[in-house]
Structures are given as C-alpha cells and as structure tokens.
Design an enzyme around this catalytic site. Sequence first.
Site, PDB file in Angstrom:
ATOM      1  N   HIS A 120      -0.690   8.866  -5.940  1.00  0.00           N
ATOM      2  CA  HIS A 120       0.669   9.221  -5.626  1.00  0.00           C
ATOM      3  C   HIS A 120       0.951  10.741  -5.634  1.00  0.00           C
ATOM      4  O   HIS A 120       1.657  11.118  -4.528  1.00  0.00           O
ATOM      5  CB  HIS A 120       1.617   8.505  -6.700  1.00  0.00           C
ATOM      6  CG  HIS A 120       3.032   8.650  -6.668  1.00  0.00           C
ATOM      7  ND1 HIS A 120       3.747   9.502  -7.039  1.00  0.00           N
ATOM      8  CD2 HIS A 120       3.819   8.013  -5.833  1.00  0.00           C
ATOM      9  CE1 HIS A 120       4.857   9.696  -6.921  1.00  0.00           C
ATOM     10  NE2 HIS A 120       5.117   8.523  -6.028  1.00  0.00           N
TER      11      HIS A 120
ATOM     12  N   CYS B 120      -5.537   7.050  10.537  1.00  0.00           N
ATOM     13  CA  CYS B 120      -4.676   7.711   9.573  1.00  0.00           C
ATOM     14  C   CYS B 120      -5.486   7.463   8.070  1.00  0.00           C
ATOM     15  O   CYS B 120      -6.558   7.086   8.011  1.00  0.00           O
ATOM     16  CB  CYS B 120      -3.511   7.088   9.279  1.00  0.00           C
ATOM     17  SG  CYS B 120      -3.193   5.159   8.987  1.00  0.00           S
TER      18      CYS B 120
HETATM   19  C1  PEP Z   1      -4.893   3.427   4.501  1.00  0.00           C
HETATM   20  O1  PEP Z   1      -5.320   2.455   3.966  1.00  0.00           O
HETATM   21  O2  PEP Z   1      -5.864   4.191   4.749  1.00  0.00           O
HETATM   22  C2  PEP Z   1      -3.473   3.848   4.817  1.00  0.00           C
HETATM   23  C3  PEP Z   1      -3.167   4.669   5.621  1.00  0.00           C
HETATM   24  O3  PEP Z   1      -2.634   3.082   4.155  1.00  0.00           O
HETATM   25  P1  PEP Z   1      -2.170   3.284   2.468  1.00  0.00           P
HETATM   26  O4  PEP Z   1      -2.936   4.392   2.124  1.00  0.00           O
HETATM   27  O5  PEP Z   1      -0.845   3.272   2.502  1.00  0.00           O
HETATM   28  O6  PEP Z   1      -2.885   1.964   1.872  1.00  0.00           O
END
Ligand code: PEP
Length: 721
Positions: free
Chosen positions: A342, A719
């Site tokens: 976080h 991402c």
């Molecule tokens: C991921 O899983 O890479 C993502 C971008 O989503 P989160 O980090 O919110 O699970």
Amino acid sequence: INGLISGNSDPGFERFVYDSYRRFIQMYSDVVMEVGKEYFEELIDKMKKGKGITNDIDLTASDLKTLAQQFKQEYKEKIGEDFPSNPKDQLMGAIKAVFRSWDNPRANVYRRMNNIPYSWGTAVNVQPMVYGNLNNKSGTGVAFTRDPATGEKALFGEYLINAQGEDVVAGIRTPNKIDKLADEMPNVYEEFVQIANKLEKHYKDMQDVEFTIENEKLYMLQTRNGKRTAAAALKIAVDFVDEGMIDEQEAVLRVEPKQLDSLLHPQFDPKALKNATPIGTGLAASPGAACGKIVFTAEDAKEWASRGEKVCLVRLETSPEDIEGMVSAQGILTVRGGMTSHAAVVARGMGTCCVSGCGEILMHEQEKYFELSGKRYNEGDYISLDGSTGKIYGEAVPTVEATISGDFSRFMKWADERRTLKVRTNADNPRDAAQAVKFGAEGIGLCRTEHMFFEGDRIKAIREMIVSKTVEERKKALAKILPLQQGDFEQMYRVLEGRPMTIRFLDPPLHEFVPAKDEEIKELADDMGISAQELKTVIEGLHESNPMMGHRGCRLAVTFPEIAEMQTTAVIKAALKVNAENNGYTVVPEIMIPLVGEVRELKFVKDIVVATADKLMKDSGAQLTYHVGTMIEIPRAAVTADEIAKEAEFFSFGTNDLTQMTFGFSRDDAGKFLESYYDTKIFESDPFERIDQNGVGKLVKMAVELGRKTRPDIKLGICGE
Ligand code: PEP
Ligand code: MG
C-alpha cells in the site's frame, strides 16, 4: 627486500622499500585474509604518536621497518601462521581474493540494484606495478573528465604526492586539486590532459581515470565510464551530442530511466549527502529525497504539517486510513511491505518519496520510537530518506527541489521521436491525475476504483458495501458511493482534457478493506445502526485464508451485479456530463474488468455494463462511444486469450497478479523469503520489480498472439509496479 635495497644507492630508496612492504602486508591481510586494516592503522597511529608526528610521510625508513615487523607479528596473531614470503603464494592468494570478491554481500546487493547477472563472473589482470610512493617526484590521483555532480566540461580530480591510491581515498592527507599539478609538474599535467581527452573521445563518454606518477613519468592505471548524478548524466548526454561525439539515439540510451525519474523529484543536496552515512536500507519504493522530523501516526503527520513542520511518516506498514498523513509527509518509511505494498503504490501515485520494507528496523509504534543500527530514534528526531536508492539517514540531509532544465525537454523530445510505446499513468484521483499530466502522461492506464475510497470518510462507504448482508443494504451503501465516484470521474476527465482513462472496476482484496481494529468496527456499526457484535460476526464470516485468491475482482461483480451497475452508471454519467460541457474534447470511456480467468465471467459482467450504459444513453438522448476490456492477470486468461478477446476490446496485462499467480507466491508475503532466494542465487532480482521474461513473459507473449488471432486490432497495454 634486501635485494631491492642493495640494488639502489639512492638514500631515500630504503624508506620506499619498507613503505611498500608494510603497505603490502596491510593490504594482503585486509583483502586476501580479510582481517581488516584497523589493527594496522592503530599501530601506525601509535608509532606516529610516540614520535610526535602527524603525517605518514614523516615516518623514516627505520620506523617503517619496525612497523613491517609489528604488522607481521599482528598477522601471525590473527591468522595463526607466518606472513607468506613466497611470491607465488602471495600471487595466488591475491588472485583468489579477486574472484572471491564477485560473491561478497556488497557485490550481490549492487548487482541486484543494477540488474547485473551473477553468471557474468569477473576477471583478474596481473600486471607490474608502478609506485607513486617512490619519492617526491611521484604521486597518484583520480580524476573525472567532467564534473560528476553537474556535468560541467572540466577536469575534476585530486592527487597526492608520494603516495599510493588508497591514501587518496582514505582521506588521511588532504589531496590537492588536479589543477595544482599544472604548477607542480607542468609536463606531466599537459600529458595527462591530453590522455584524458583522448580516452573520452575513444569511449565517447565521461571517464573516471586513475593514474600514478613515478619519477615524473605518468602511468594510466584504469579508465571506466564515470558514475554521475542524474543532472550530470543529462547534461553530459546533451553536450556530447552538441560536441558531435554521439548521436541523439545514443544520447537517449546513455541516461538511466531511473535517473531521469529522479530528476522529477526533490533530491539531496550533493554536498550535504557527501558527509552523511546511511543507517539502513529498505526498498527504493518511490523516488525522490525527503528530510523531516519523525512522526509515527497519520494524525500526527497531518497535525505537525499543518503547523508548518516537515515530517517523515514512519510506520510498520500503511493502510487506507493513513492517506491524509501520507499526503502531509515529505517521505514515508515502512518496516514491512514490498514494491506493491500500500505504502509503495500510493506514494508513487502521489509522487512522494517512499522507502518500504526496511526489516532491520525494530519498531515501537505505540511508544513512538524505533531502533536502527543500534541507535534509538524518537518522535521529532530528524530522518532523511532516499526513495531512489532505499537509503535511510538518521540526520537532516537538506534537499533541493527538482529543476527541469532546457536540456531535459530537448532530451525528452529525442526520446519521444524514437519510442514505440505510449506511456500512461496510474492515477485514482484528480490530484494525482493532474500531477501526471504535468509530468507528460498520455492518459491514465489504470484507475483503480477501490483506491478512490482511501481518503477521508469514503472508506466507510465502501466498508458498508462490503459488509452488507442483503441486496437492499448493499444498494443503500452503493447509493452513497455513486455520487462520489461520478464526481471524481468528472473531475478526472476534465483534468485529462480528452486523454484516455482506463477505469478498472472494483478489485478490493477484502483483507485490505475490511475493518480490523475495534474502534473502526464500532464506528462503522454505529453508522450502520447495528451492534458492534453483529458487525463482528459479519466480518468473521468474510474471513478468507487467501484473500489475494479470494472474493475479489470480477468475482465480486458476479455475486453482486449491482456493484458493476453502479460503477457503469458513474462512468457513463460522468462522461455524458463532461461531453455535454463542450470543452473541445470528447471523452471515450474505457471500462476494464479485473481478474478474469474465464471468458464467461467477462461476458457476464460486460452484459451488465452494456445494458446499463445503453439505457443511460437512451435516457439522455446523447451518443457516447465506450470500450470494454479486461486485465490479463490470471494465467488461465493468458492461455485462453483467444476466447477472451471475443469479448474484450482491449487487454491490459496486470503484472502484479500475473506474477503472483504464475509463481504461486503472495505479493504481500514474498518479501519474507525472497532474501534467501537472492542469497542462494535462485533469484537475482525481485520478480515483482523486474518482470520474469522466461515465465510470466512467455504467458504475455502467448496472450498477445492469441488475442490478435481473434481480434487483430486489439489494444494492448501493460501495468503493474
Ligand atoms: C496487477 O495485478 O498487476 C494490477 C495492476 O492490479 P492490482 O495491482 O491492483 O492488483
Ligand atoms: Mg491485479
């Protein structure tokens, strides 16, 4: 020794021979036998004190002879055998020490930071030595061909007469500035300048050189590309283009992305940093430098900052409640949590410096102090954090604001002309969105809607939704969330001015959102008009053993379709409203369904989205183009991407979850054992930080190929942290 001395009639020669010999014993003991050099330094100090002198240079041949004897005695005591006198044994010992150095802990950490594979190994060169300690016509020094702090085009270095290299580094004597050599030995200086220029031209990069002068003859010992600050890297790259040494493409490759990033954030004053020693290291979770007084709670951070104090927030770990304190802090330091914790994720979004996961800290959060490197740090003490290196300083190291020079925009233009990827940002609120646009983001690639509820009282609404037992209760909670969410989307669309935004539907791993503390439970129960006990029972029922693989992502929308309905309403209404303002751009919403592993999951949620959106458009009488896509973050989604692409207009690879699920280890807990993986060389870097190309990368490749087979023009993104 006797052989050497008898061959030379120079009266100073005997001193030189004993000086070299005592240096050899000292260095061999330190580097080859690893006994350290302090004992020897102590003996030298004692000798100097006894004689009332302060400079090594004033020790006579006979002093050095005595020292060499004492050193050998010391060696025997430490090692249990005589100092080796056979040159072959000495040479083998030295060679082995070099190979061994590849594996020392410092080298391992350095390689991990710089992504250098262990398998490369190292080499040993054996060569004759020249002696800067021969006499006063000899010396040694180091120099950079450009200023490593600013990049300015000027020789930058220092040297010592009658000395060896380690004397310059050890700082026992104050070295002279390199310019002084022009007066002291003009010919040598002239030659040195010419060689330095030649090396720079040859390597087409700023050089860090070491040299020795023996009897007024110059020897170059070593040259390598010099380490430099971010500002210097940029200036040198641009200057080299202007000087016709490299082309723009080469210049772009010369600057480390990490360095460029640090230019956008405050940094330590390089002069002040030189005198500071780190007290510990954590993960370089969010770049920039911070300096402030230690506070241990978000409330204190907010309160102290409102009085004009600069603070650093130190916590075991952060949670949504800490947001306001995080906003108020110059920097954030946590004991636990990796690069996707976080603290790390939120700090990066804000552009705030963060060092996470410094497990060496002994934390006493309640008592408001912590211990690190054997020292105690109390509330109000100064601390400084470097979010670009992970280093922690137990003192105030002044910072300087980021200054983006004209070189920066020239450089970025060169990069823009050559890149093939577009870059969007992670942002979940209008503040971060505006910041990202300022930094040049081409849109938002991931708006995590659950993060929109971190701030203020909003977390209560989302908690109320999570703990609802009936559809009616949930709808009541959702009705509170809708206007907040719609309002945020409107503001973000305005900030983006037509740039795209991928809005991801709710994906709250329940353990991150369900209240845990008694007072939080009581507060929420009061709001909901139920007893704390009743709420506790509900929360117990929600408990999951593996929340990361639990009731999250699209699974939530499958069980509670009203959540997807509410979110679609918020997105579509916001877009319709902003488009109706005729601001000169058109909003085209992108809705992303998370954690899909099976095409029917996606289809189920997408049908809700489409039905809701179509109805809203019909009601408003306005037309709106929107897209629905999914995250590919579960291995099954990657291997069935051809099926998923039938429903998805775009994919975004979520490398956090895809890495977690591919390796099968929790992104929240991997930090606890990864250190042993580095020690044993099973891993050389954190796969959550640097993508595992062989495994996770293969899945990505497969999904791209399969997805394009079904939908050749599918939009692809990536991402994750
Ligand atoms: C991921 O899983 O890479 C993502 C971008 O989503 P989160 O980090 O919110 O699970
Ligand atoms: Mg994810």
